[in-house]
Design a protein around this motif. Structure first.
Motif, PDB file in Angstrom:
ATOM      1  N   THR A 138       0.820  -1.224   0.000  1.00  0.00           N
ATOM      2  CA  THR A 138       0.000   0.000   0.000  1.00  0.00           C
ATOM      3  C   THR A 138       0.851   1.271   0.000  1.00  0.00           C
ATOM      4  O   THR A 138       0.421   2.325   0.471  1.00  0.00           O
ATOM      5  N   MET A 139       2.063   1.192  -0.515  1.00  0.00           N
ATOM      6  CA  MET A 139       2.968   2.347  -0.507  1.00  0.00           C
ATOM      7  C   MET A 139       2.350   3.573  -1.179  1.00  0.00           C
ATOM      8  O   MET A 139       2.595   4.710  -0.776  1.00  0.00           O
ATOM      9  N   ASN A 140       1.564   3.344  -2.232  1.00  0.00           N
ATOM     10  CA  ASN A 140       0.981   4.486  -2.955  1.00  0.00           C
ATOM     11  C   ASN A 140      -0.032   5.267  -2.112  1.00  0.00           C
ATOM     12  O   ASN A 140      -0.414   6.381  -2.481  1.00  0.00           O
ATOM     13  N   ARG A 141      -0.462   4.689  -1.005  1.00  0.00           N
ATOM     14  CA  ARG A 141      -1.480   5.317  -0.168  1.00  0.00           C
ATOM     15  C   ARG A 141      -0.947   6.523   0.607  1.00  0.00           C
ATOM     16  O   ARG A 141      -1.721   7.380   1.037  1.00  0.00           O
ATOM     17  N   ILE A 142       0.371   6.611   0.779  1.00  0.00           N
ATOM     18  CA  ILE A 142       0.919   7.547   1.763  1.00  0.00           C
ATOM     19  C   ILE A 142       1.663   8.712   1.119  1.00  0.00           C
ATOM     20  O   ILE A 142       2.545   8.530   0.277  1.00  0.00           O
ATOM     21  N   TYR A 143       1.303   9.917   1.540  1.00  0.00           N
ATOM     22  CA  TYR A 143       2.090  11.127   1.318  1.00  0.00           C
ATOM     23  C   TYR A 143       2.554  11.592   2.699  1.00  0.00           C
ATOM     24  O   TYR A 143       1.720  11.967   3.535  1.00  0.00           O
ATOM     25  N   SER A 144       3.846  11.587   2.934  1.00  0.00           N
ATOM     26  CA  SER A 144       4.352  12.072   4.211  1.00  0.00           C
ATOM     27  C   SER A 144       5.063  13.409   4.008  1.00  0.00           C
ATOM     28  O   SER A 144       5.710  13.618   2.976  1.00  0.00           O
ATOM     29  N   PHE A 145       4.947  14.292   4.991  1.00  0.00           N
ATOM     30  CA  PHE A 145       5.471  15.652   4.859  1.00  0.00           C
ATOM     31  C   PHE A 145       6.305  16.023   6.086  1.00  0.00           C
ATOM     32  O   PHE A 145       6.026  15.587   7.205  1.00  0.00           O
ATOM     33  N   ALA A 146       7.315  16.859   5.851  1.00  0.00           N
ATOM     34  CA  ALA A 146       8.101  17.419   6.950  1.00  0.00           C
ATOM     35  C   ALA A 146       8.801  18.668   6.433  1.00  0.00           C
ATOM     36  O   ALA A 146       8.863  18.921   5.227  1.00  0.00           O
ATOM     37  N   SER A 147       9.312  19.451   7.364  1.00  0.00           N
ATOM     38  CA  SER A 147      10.084  20.635   6.985  1.00  0.00           C
ATOM     39  C   SER A 147      11.072  20.972   8.087  1.00  0.00           C
ATOM     40  O   SER A 147      11.031  20.401   9.178  1.00  0.00           O
ATOM     41  N   THR A 148      11.938  21.927   7.797  1.00  0.00           N
ATOM     42  CA  THR A 148      12.896  22.401   8.808  1.00  0.00           C
ATOM     43  C   THR A 148      12.415  23.694   9.464  1.00  0.00           C
ATOM     44  O   THR A 148      13.191  24.386  10.111  1.00  0.00           O
ATOM     45  N   LYS A 197      10.795  24.427  12.074  1.00  0.00           N
ATOM     46  CA  LYS A 197      11.029  24.529  13.509  1.00  0.00           C
ATOM     47  C   LYS A 197      12.355  23.853  13.884  1.00  0.00           C
ATOM     48  O   LYS A 197      12.559  23.442  15.027  1.00  0.00           O
ATOM     49  N   ILE A 198      13.245  23.767  12.883  1.00  0.00           N
ATOM     50  CA  ILE A 198      14.597  23.247  13.091  1.00  0.00           C
ATOM     51  C   ILE A 198      15.611  24.349  12.826  1.00  0.00           C
ATOM     52  O   ILE A 198      16.525  24.590  13.615  1.00  0.00           O
ATOM     53  N   THR A 199      15.424  25.052  11.688  1.00  0.00           N
ATOM     54  CA  THR A 199      16.321  26.169  11.343  1.00  0.00           C
ATOM     55  C   THR A 199      15.533  27.474  11.389  1.00  0.00           C
ATOM     56  O   THR A 199      15.400  28.070  12.439  1.00  0.00           O
ATOM     57  N   PHE A 200      14.970  27.880  10.235  1.00  0.00           N
ATOM     58  CA  PHE A 200      14.230  29.143  10.178  1.00  0.00           C
ATOM     59  C   PHE A 200      12.794  28.904   9.721  1.00  0.00           C
ATOM     60  O   PHE A 200      12.566  28.270   8.687  1.00  0.00           O
ATOM     61  N   ALA A 201      11.850  29.421  10.481  1.00  0.00           N
ATOM     62  CA  ALA A 201      10.438  29.258  10.136  1.00  0.00           C
ATOM     63  C   ALA A 201      10.131  30.000   8.836  1.00  0.00           C
ATOM     64  O   ALA A 201      10.352  31.199   8.736  1.00  0.00           O
ATOM     65  N   GLY A 202       9.645  29.265   7.831  1.00  0.00           N
ATOM     66  CA  GLY A 202       9.286  29.882   6.556  1.00  0.00           C
ATOM     67  C   GLY A 202      10.444  30.069   5.608  1.00  0.00           C
ATOM     68  O   GLY A 202      10.242  30.386   4.437  1.00  0.00           O
ATOM     69  N   SER A 203      11.662  29.885   6.088  1.00  0.00           N
ATOM     70  CA  SER A 203      12.844  30.080   5.228  1.00  0.00           C
ATOM     71  C   SER A 203      13.719  28.830   5.208  1.00  0.00           C
ATOM     72  O   SER A 203      14.905  28.902   4.917  1.00  0.00           O
ATOM     73  N   GLY A 204      13.102  27.703   5.525  1.00  0.00           N
ATOM     74  CA  GLY A 204      13.847  26.457   5.529  1.00  0.00           C
ATOM     75  C   GLY A 204      13.591  25.666   4.262  1.00  0.00           C
ATOM     76  O   GLY A 204      13.441  26.232   3.173  1.00  0.00           O
ATOM     77  N   ILE A 205      13.513  24.357   4.403  1.00  0.00           N
ATOM     78  CA  ILE A 205      13.209  23.474   3.278  1.00  0.00           C
ATOM     79  C   ILE A 205      12.142  22.478   3.734  1.00  0.00           C
ATOM     80  O   ILE A 205      12.013  22.182   4.926  1.00  0.00           O
ATOM     81  N   SER A 206      11.379  21.978   2.786  1.00  0.00           N
ATOM     82  CA  SER A 206      10.320  21.017   3.092  1.00  0.00           C
ATOM     83  C   SER A 206      10.467  19.817   2.175  1.00  0.00           C
ATOM     84  O   SER A 206      11.191  19.867   1.180  1.00  0.00           O
ATOM     85  N   ALA A 207       9.766  18.743   2.504  1.00  0.00           N
ATOM     86  CA  ALA A 207       9.911  17.533   1.705  1.00  0.00           C
ATOM     87  C   ALA A 207       8.667  16.665   1.769  1.00  0.00           C
ATOM     88  O   ALA A 207       7.900  16.714   2.733  1.00  0.00           O
ATOM     89  N   ILE A 208       8.502  15.883   0.709  1.00  0.00           N
ATOM     90  CA  ILE A 208       7.475  14.842   0.645  1.00  0.00           C
ATOM     91  C   ILE A 208       8.189  13.500   0.572  1.00  0.00           C
ATOM     92  O   ILE A 208       9.155  13.342  -0.186  1.00  0.00           O
ATOM     93  N   ALA A 209       7.716  12.530   1.332  1.00  0.00           N
ATOM     94  CA  ALA A 209       8.142  11.142   1.161  1.00  0.00           C
ATOM     95  C   ALA A 209       6.945  10.359   0.654  1.00  0.00           C
ATOM     96  O   ALA A 209       5.831  10.507   1.178  1.00  0.00           O
ATOM     97  N   ALA A 210       7.165   9.548  -0.361  1.00  0.00           N
ATOM     98  CA  ALA A 210       6.071   8.774  -0.962  1.00  0.00           C
ATOM     99  C   ALA A 210       6.688   7.660  -1.809  1.00  0.00           C
ATOM    100  O   ALA A 210       7.916   7.591  -1.983  1.00  0.00           O
ATOM    101  N   SER A 211       5.849   6.796  -2.365  1.00  0.00           N
ATOM    102  CA  SER A 211       6.343   5.740  -3.250  1.00  0.00           C
ATOM    103  C   SER A 211       7.010   6.360  -4.470  1.00  0.00           C
ATOM    104  O   SER A 211       6.734   7.507  -4.840  1.00  0.00           O
ATOM    105  N   GLU A 212       7.876   5.606  -5.112  1.00  0.00           N
ATOM    106  CA  GLU A 212       8.522   6.109  -6.328  1.00  0.00           C
ATOM    107  C   GLU A 212       7.487   6.462  -7.388  1.00  0.00           C
ATOM    108  O   GLU A 212       7.644   7.449  -8.122  1.00  0.00           O
ATOM    109  N   GLU A 213       6.424   5.677  -7.452  1.00  0.00           N
ATOM    110  CA  GLU A 213       5.367   5.944  -8.424  1.00  0.00           C
ATOM    111  C   GLU A 213       4.685   7.286  -8.123  1.00  0.00           C
ATOM    112  O   GLU A 213       4.424   8.079  -9.033  1.00  0.00           O
ATOM    113  N   ASN A 214       4.421   7.532  -6.844  1.00  0.00           N
ATOM    114  CA  ASN A 214       3.838   8.813  -6.455  1.00  0.00           C
ATOM    115  C   ASN A 214       4.786   9.976  -6.727  1.00  0.00           C
ATOM    116  O   ASN A 214       4.365  11.041  -7.180  1.00  0.00           O
TER     117      ASN A 214
END
Length: 425
Positions: free
Chosen positions: A243-253, A255-272
Motif C-alpha cells: 500500500t505504498m501508494n497510499r501515503i504522502y508524508s510531509f516534513a520541513s525544517t 522549527k529546526i532552522t528558520f520558520a518559513g525560510s527552511g526546506i520542506s519535503a514529501i516522502a512517498a512511493s517512487e510511483e507517487n
C-alpha cells in the motif's frame, strides 16, 4: 474545587474575589501571544551559523550547480538527508521550499485538478470527503474548506484517531479520498500514534483506490526529552502490505532552522514521486537549491538534526514543565479540567466542560491570546465547547507564568458562572 456544594451567595462571593484577582492581572497591561506554534527569537538564533558560513559551501558538488537551474526534485544530498529522517529511499523523496503546508495544499490541488495516478480528477466527482481527526490542526481543515472538500470529524483517542470508526467509513464510502494525520506529538494533543493505529491505517481496506493518507510528520524530531517517543515507520508497514501508494508524508525544517525560510519535503512511493514530479514540472523549474546545500552542510545528517533539536528542547522544555506544574497545583484531581502532558511538539491541549470560548474571551481581556476556541475542529465546530490549544513557544518563562495565571483565573471564573447560572435557573 467542587463549586456545586456552595450556595448561590457563597458562589457570588467566590466569583467576586476571583474577579478582583483577575483585575489585578488585567492592570499589568501585558500582551502574550500563544496563538501559533512559532519558534522564539532565541530558537531562531540556533541556526544563524548556517548563514554565516554560507560563503564557504561547495554549491557545485551536485549533478547541477545548486546556483543554477535543474534537479526539480531537490539536490542528491538533501534528498538523502530527508530519506534518513523519513526512513525511506532517496528516490522516494521530493524536496521543496520552506513550507510543508504549501506541499500539502499543492497535492490536494493536483488531485482535484488532475487526479492521482490516473484516477479521475476529484473535481469531476459529485462529492469528495476527508476524515479529519479532532482536535487537530486547523490549517489542514482550512485546505479542505478552500477546495470544497467535506470534512468528517473523528475523535482522537489516547493512542491516535478512532480506528474502528475510520475503518468502517473508508471501507464503505468511495467518496472518502483522504485523511489528515499528525502522527507524532500531534497538534494539539501531543500524542504519538500507537503501533496498532499506524498498522491499521496502512493496511485498512478502502473503497477508494486513490485514497491518500496525508501524513504530516511535522514533529518527527521535536522531542522535549532525551527519551523520544517511538513512532512506527508507516512506510515499513505499507511496503509489506503493498500500500505504498497510499501515503504522502510531509516534513520541513521550519522549527529546526528558520520558520518559513527552511526546506520542506514529501516522502512517498517512487510511483507517487514520479506523478508529483510530472505535475510540478509545469509549476516550477526547481526549488531553492542554494538553501538546500546550506541546510545539508549545517545539519549534515539525522544525528546532526537531533543535536540541533536538543538545543531547541532545552529552551522549550521549561515552558511546558511550568505549565504542567502550575496546572497541577491548581487543578490536580479536578474532573472539570484536563490538560495534555506532551513529551514533544509545540502544543498543550486543554479540555474543559462547555466554556472554552468564555475562557479564551476572558483571557484576551488580560492580554493573553489563544487560538480561537473551536479552531481545532472541522468547520470550527467543537460541539462540546471544550478544547483550547496553548502554544507556549514564543513567550518568555516570566510571560508564561503570567499567562498561566490568567488562564487559571479565567477557568475558575467561567466554571463558577456556569454553576451560578444553574443554581439560579
Amino acid at each position: 474545587m467542587d463549586y456545586k456544594s456552595f450556595s448561590a451567595k457563597e458562589l457570588e462571593n467566590l466569583l467576586r474575589d476571583e474577579q478582583k484577582r483577575f483585575k489585578k492581572l488585567v492592570k499589568e497591561g501585558r500582551n502574550v501571544d500563544m496563538t501559533r506554534g512559532r519558534p522564539s527569537k532565541e530558537q531562531l538564533e540556533i541556526a544563524m551559523p548556517m548563514l554565516k558560513a554560507a560563503g564557504t559551501y561547495n554549491y557545485s558538488a551536485e549533478t547541477s550547480d545548486a546556483r543554477n537551474y535543474g534537479d526539480l526534485g531537490g539536490t542528491k544530498a538533501c534528498k538523502a538527508l530527508f530519506a534518513e529522517l523519513f526512513g525511506v529511499k532517496p528516490e522516494e523523496v521530493f524536496v521543496g521550499d520552506g513550507s510543508s503546508l504549501d506541499l500539502m495544499y499543492t497535492l490536494v490541488h493536483f488531485a482535484k485538478q488532475f487526479g492521482v495516478l490516473g484516477a479521475a480528477p476529484w473535481n469531476s466527482l459529485k462529492k469528495v470527503k476527508f476524515i479529519c481527526p479532532a482536535p487537530g490542526y486547523d490549517r489542514h481543515f482550512s485546505i479542505c474548506q478552500q477546495f470544497g472538500i467535506e470534512m468528517i470529524t473523528v475523535r482522537m483517542k489516547e493512542d491516535g484517531p478512532d480506528m474502528d470508526v475510520i475503518e468502517s467509513l473508508v471501507r464503505e464510502d468511495d467518496s472518502i479520498k483522504g485523511i489528515w494525520c499528525v502522527p507524532k506529538y500531534s497538534n494539539p494533543t501531543g500524542i504519538t500514534f500507537s503501533d496498532s493505529v499506524v498498522e491499521r491505517l496502512a493496511t485498512m481496506k478502502t473503497a477508494a483506490s486513490d485514497f491518500r493518507i496525508f501524513w504530516d510528520n511535522a514533529y518527527m524530531v521535536h522531542s522535549l526529552y532525551d527519551e523520544d517517543d517511538k513512532l512506527k515507520n508507516i512506510f515499513d508497514v505499507a511496503r509489506k502490505a503493498g500500500t505504498m501508494n497510499r501515503i504522502y508524508s510531509f516534513a520541513s525544517t521550519s522549527k529546526i532552522t528558520f520558520a518559513g525560510s527552511g526546506i520542506s519535503a514529501i516522502a512517498a512511493s517512487e510511483e507517487n514521486i514520479k506523478d508529483i514530479m510530472g505535475k510540478m514540472f509545469f509549476k516550477c523549474i526547481n526549488a531553492n537549491k542554494v538553501n538546500q546545500v546550506m541546510h545539508v552542510n549545517f545539519l549534515k545528517n539525522a544525528d546532526g538534526v537531533r543535536e540541533v533539536m536538543k538545543k531547541h528542547a532545552a529552551m522549550l522544555r521549561p515552558k511546558f514543565e511550568l505549565f504542567d506544574k502550575k496546572f497541577t497545583e491548581a487543578f490536580d484531581g479536578d474532573e472539570f479540567v484536563k490538560w495534555s502532558k506532551p513529551r514533544g511538539g509545540y502544543f498543550i491541549s486543554v479540555d474543559v466542560k462547555s466554556c472554552a470560548k468564555r475562557i479564551v474571551e476572558l483571557a484576551a481581556t488580560a492580554g493573553v491570546k489563544f487560538t480561537a476556541a473551536g479552531a481545532t475542529f472541522p468547520y470550527k465546530l467543537d460541539d462540546m465547547d471544550s478544547n483550547i490549544r496553548v502554544a507556549p513557544s514564543v513567550p518568555s518563562l516570566e510571560e508564561m507564568e503570567f499567562a498561566i495565571d490568567v488562564m487559571i483565573s479565567a477557568i475558575r471564573q467561567a466554571r463558577m458562572e456556569i454553576v451560578l447560572a444553574k443554581t439560579k435557573s
